[in-house]
Design an enzyme around this catalytic site. Structure first.
Site, PDB file in Angstrom:
ATOM      1  N   CYS A 149       0.816  -1.229   0.000  1.00  0.00           N
ATOM      2  CA  CYS A 149       0.000   0.000   0.000  1.00  0.00           C
ATOM      3  C   CYS A 149       0.846   1.274   0.000  1.00  0.00           C
ATOM      4  CB  CYS A 149      -0.930   0.008   1.220  1.00  0.00           C
ATOM      5  SG  CYS A 149      -2.189  -1.256   1.141  1.00  0.00           S
TER       6      CYS A 149
HETATM    7  N1  LIG Z   1      -2.620  -5.860   1.647  1.00  0.00           N
HETATM    8  C1  LIG Z   1      -3.153  -4.781   2.189  1.00  0.00           C
HETATM    9  O1  LIG Z   1      -2.926  -4.467   3.360  1.00  0.00           O
HETATM   10  C2  LIG Z   1      -4.106  -3.905   1.400  1.00  0.00           C
HETATM   11  C3  LIG Z   1      -4.909  -2.973   2.090  1.00  0.00           C
HETATM   12  C4  LIG Z   1      -5.792  -2.176   1.379  1.00  0.00           C
HETATM   13  C5  LIG Z   1      -5.851  -2.279  -0.019  1.00  0.00           C
HETATM   14  N2  LIG Z   1      -5.043  -3.167  -0.676  1.00  0.00           N
HETATM   15  C6  LIG Z   1      -5.169  -3.247  -2.122  1.00  0.00           C
HETATM   16  O2  LIG Z   1      -5.977  -4.390  -2.436  1.00  0.00           O
HETATM   17  C7  LIG Z   1      -5.527  -5.009  -3.638  1.00  0.00           C
HETATM   18  C8  LIG Z   1      -5.172  -6.463  -3.372  1.00  0.00           C
HETATM   19  O3  LIG Z   1      -4.094  -6.517  -2.460  1.00  0.00           O
HETATM   20  P1  LIG Z   1      -3.685  -7.843  -1.696  1.00  0.00           P
HETATM   21  O4  LIG Z   1      -2.710  -7.445  -0.662  1.00  0.00           O
HETATM   22  O5  LIG Z   1      -4.899  -8.625  -1.308  1.00  0.00           O
HETATM   23  O6  LIG Z   1      -2.931  -8.619  -2.873  1.00  0.00           O
HETATM   24  P2  LIG Z   1      -2.570 -10.174  -2.916  1.00  0.00           P
HETATM   25  O7  LIG Z   1      -1.497 -10.318  -3.924  1.00  0.00           O
HETATM   26  O8  LIG Z   1      -2.377 -10.728  -1.551  1.00  0.00           O
HETATM   27  O9  LIG Z   1      -3.920 -10.846  -3.468  1.00  0.00           O
HETATM   28  C9  LIG Z   1      -4.401 -10.663  -4.755  1.00  0.00           C
HETATM   29  C10 LIG Z   1      -4.781 -12.026  -5.312  1.00  0.00           C
HETATM   30  O10 LIG Z   1      -5.397 -11.834  -6.589  1.00  0.00           O
HETATM   31  C11 LIG Z   1      -5.053 -12.970  -7.376  1.00  0.00           C
HETATM   32  N3  LIG Z   1      -5.297 -12.650  -8.772  1.00  0.00           N
HETATM   33  C12 LIG Z   1      -4.575 -11.897  -9.621  1.00  0.00           C
HETATM   34  N4  LIG Z   1      -5.168 -11.826 -10.832  1.00  0.00           N
HETATM   35  C13 LIG Z   1      -6.289 -12.573 -10.747  1.00  0.00           C
HETATM   36  C14 LIG Z   1      -7.323 -12.914 -11.671  1.00  0.00           C
HETATM   37  N5  LIG Z   1      -7.314 -12.448 -12.938  1.00  0.00           N
HETATM   38  N6  LIG Z   1      -8.305 -13.710 -11.243  1.00  0.00           N
HETATM   39  C15 LIG Z   1      -8.344 -14.199  -9.980  1.00  0.00           C
HETATM   40  N7  LIG Z   1      -7.395 -13.915  -9.063  1.00  0.00           N
HETATM   41  C16 LIG Z   1      -6.381 -13.110  -9.438  1.00  0.00           C
HETATM   42  C17 LIG Z   1      -3.601 -13.218  -7.044  1.00  0.00           C
HETATM   43  O11 LIG Z   1      -3.208 -14.533  -7.370  1.00  0.00           O
HETATM   44  C18 LIG Z   1      -3.594 -12.967  -5.528  1.00  0.00           C
HETATM   45  O12 LIG Z   1      -3.796 -14.151  -4.774  1.00  0.00           O
HETATM   46  C19 LIG Z   1      -4.353  -4.165  -4.128  1.00  0.00           C
HETATM   47  O13 LIG Z   1      -4.827  -3.197  -5.019  1.00  0.00           O
HETATM   48  C20 LIG Z   1      -3.864  -3.482  -2.852  1.00  0.00           C
HETATM   49  O14 LIG Z   1      -3.204  -2.274  -3.126  1.00  0.00           O
HETATM   50  C21 LIG Z   1      -4.198  -3.996   0.006  1.00  0.00           C
END
Ligand SMILES: NC(=O)c1ccc[n+]([C@@H]2O[C@H](COP(=O)([O-])OP(=O)(O)OC[C@H]3O[C@@H](n4cnc5c(N)ncnc54)[C@H](O)[C@@H]3O)[C@@H](O)[C@H]2O)c1
Length: 439
Positions: free
Chosen positions: A275
């Site tokens: 983030c």
């Molecule tokens: N991690 C945090 O603390 C946090 C907090 C707020 C917002 N975010 C935002 O949320 C979003 C996700 O972050 P995250 O930390 O969960 O990421 P992450 O990498 O842990 O999870 C995302 C998942 O999406 C899957 N994925 C990718 N393309 C795909 C598709 N076409 N179909 C199905 N699955 C698919 C990936 O394999 C992965 O498991 C990002 O934009 C991030 O900036 C993250």
């Protein structure tokens, strides 16, 4: 569409709606489980085979979801995980939680969003509500996702609805689980905002509708830019105070007694995770396309990115002084304790301790690490293994860097058996020991 929208509205209110969460990571899995716990039917779609295999074994891989919680919703038939999008024919609401990394510095990579949206467009039923939660630059929902969903001749408001609602989860923050964090929602139309708000009201205490997706997108980036800039500012003040012989931690403690107009931020070895280090750069990039250069974002990002190098410089200076060495530090042995980006979270994305190890390795310094959550690491093509934290091992190092704190660590033991400690987390604030040097 009037009757279709009222049908969807009723199904959402009565929890009869079927939800798909695309991307079961730190954001998507806790969200999917929260809906399922509240009695909604949820399908998770995930393309990572390793994560799918965990789910098939009914095992969690995310700190915020326990295997017990997962097993409960699986057994109740309210949650299932799939590796493709065919199930969308039966689904009313699709929530996208895929990664949004950087392609290179200052360049967003929204290819995961585009790929997911194309798959959704190929498979979704008429009348589906699509919500994007991934953090992205203002305009993504209207300029990128809407055209992709309309590409096959569908029309928003007639064949589907679209909204943006940023995820604000803070992994491992027990005070603020998913349902306690207010949710901002901005739809393409008022109907889309209303439908998406109703979806979240099933699980979240407070929903905050706004006038458009771009306001919701920008609100999320304001939150993370606020943090980036304040952390950059306090990191700079920490370096400045060190030069001036002033204890920054005591300064922050004193300033924090002001009951209004001040909010403490703390210096550290850098900022990690998915983030703060990258979200503000999405805003920076988009602003450049409007002919505007954000000096604040660039400056804060540069200061923070310098912190691992600063830590290494301070540590090597201390080691030289302590060992009365000449200019050479390549004989030094350094132990980095805690390598994840955050306390008690098994996530190495952009973790500052990894950068510290990298800088030390490139300077030819002997570096080892210890982290109870990360048994192995590959760095610069070298396989590293977390050492055993024994009295003998600790005594072998010229300096121990506390880079990330973990609840599992025994800081008294580390202090007792180390020769010198560089504490970037203010763990030893009360230790009366000249072995400890703070950032
Ligand atoms: N991690 C945090 O603390 C946090 C907090 C707020 C917002 N975010 C935002 O949320 C979003 C996700 O972050 P995250 O930390 O969960 O990421 P992450 O990498 O842990 O999870 C995302 C998942 O999406 C899957 N994925 C990718 N393309 C795909 C598709 N076409 N179909 C199905 N699955 C698919 C990936 O394999 C992965 O498991 C990002 O934009 C991030 O900036 C993250």
């Amino acid at each position: 569409m009037k009757s279709a929208i009222s049908g969807l509205r009723e199904r959402i209110k009565n929890k009869k709606v079927k939800i798909a969460v695309v991307g079961l990571g730190y954001v998507g899995l806790p969200l999917a489980i929260e809906f399922a716990k509240r009695g909604l039917f949820v399908v998770g779609i995930e393309i990572d085979r390793d994560r799918l295999a965990h789910l098939r074994r009914k095992e969690t891989y995310i700190t915020d979801v326990t295997s017990g919680q997962l097993q409960q919703v699986l057994a109740a038939g309210r949650f299932s995980a799939k590796g493709d999008f065919k199930c969308l024919k039966e689904i009313d609401v699709v929530i996208i939680c895929v990664p949004t990394p950087l392609r290179r510095k200052y360049h967003p990579n929204i290819s995961y969003i585009k790929q997911a949206v194309r798959a959704i467009a190929r498979n979704m039923a008429c009348g589906t509500l699509v919500i994007l939660e991934s953090t992205t630059y203002p305009g993504t929902t209207e300029e990128v996702i809407l055209p992709l969903l309309e590409a096959g001749g569908r029309r928003h408001g007639k064949d589907f609805y679209l909204a943006f609602s940023p995820e604000r989860i803070d992994p491992n923050n027990k005070d603020f689980p998913v349902h306690k964090i207010p949710k901002v929602v901005g739809g393409i139309t008022k109907d889309a905002t209303e439908l998406a708000s109703l979806v979240y009201r099933n699980i979240i205490e407070k929903v905050v509708p706004v006038s458009s997706p771009r306001v919701a997108e920008a609100a999320k980036l304001l939150e993370n830019t606020f943090r980036l800039i304040n952390i950059g500012m306090i990191d700079e003040l920490a370096m400045m105070c060190h030069k001036m012989g002033i204890d920054i931690w005591e300064v922050i403690e004193a300033a924090s007694t002001k009951p209004f107009g001040f909010m403490p931020f703390y210096p550290g070895p850098g900022v990690g995770g998915h983030c703060i280090p990258k979200d503000p750069l999405y805003l920076y990039w988009k602003a450049r396309h409007h002919g505007f250069k954000s000096r604040f974002i660039k400056l804060a990002s540069d200061v923070i990115n310098y912190m691992p190098e600063y830590v290494v410089d301070r540590v090597l200076t201390l080691v030289k002084r302590e060992n009365r060495q000449s200019a050479k530090t390549d004989k030094a042995r350094i132990l980095v304790i805690g390598v994840t980006y955050k306390k008690d979270v098994k996530d190495l994305r952009k973790a500052p301790p990894i950068d510290i190890i990298d800088v030390l390795q490139k300077k030819g310094v002997g570096v080892s690490y210890y982290d109870p959550l990360i048994p192995y690491l590959k760095m610069n093509h070298v396989d590293l293994k977390s050492i055993k934290l024994t009295k003998e091992e600790l005594g072998n190092f010229d300096c121990v860097i506390i880079a990330t704190d973990h609840s599992l660590l025994d800081y008294g033991f580390i202090l007792k058996n180390s020769r010198m400690i560089f504490d970037t987390r203010n763990i030893y604030r009360n230790a009366k020991s000249d072995k400890v040097v703070r950032l």
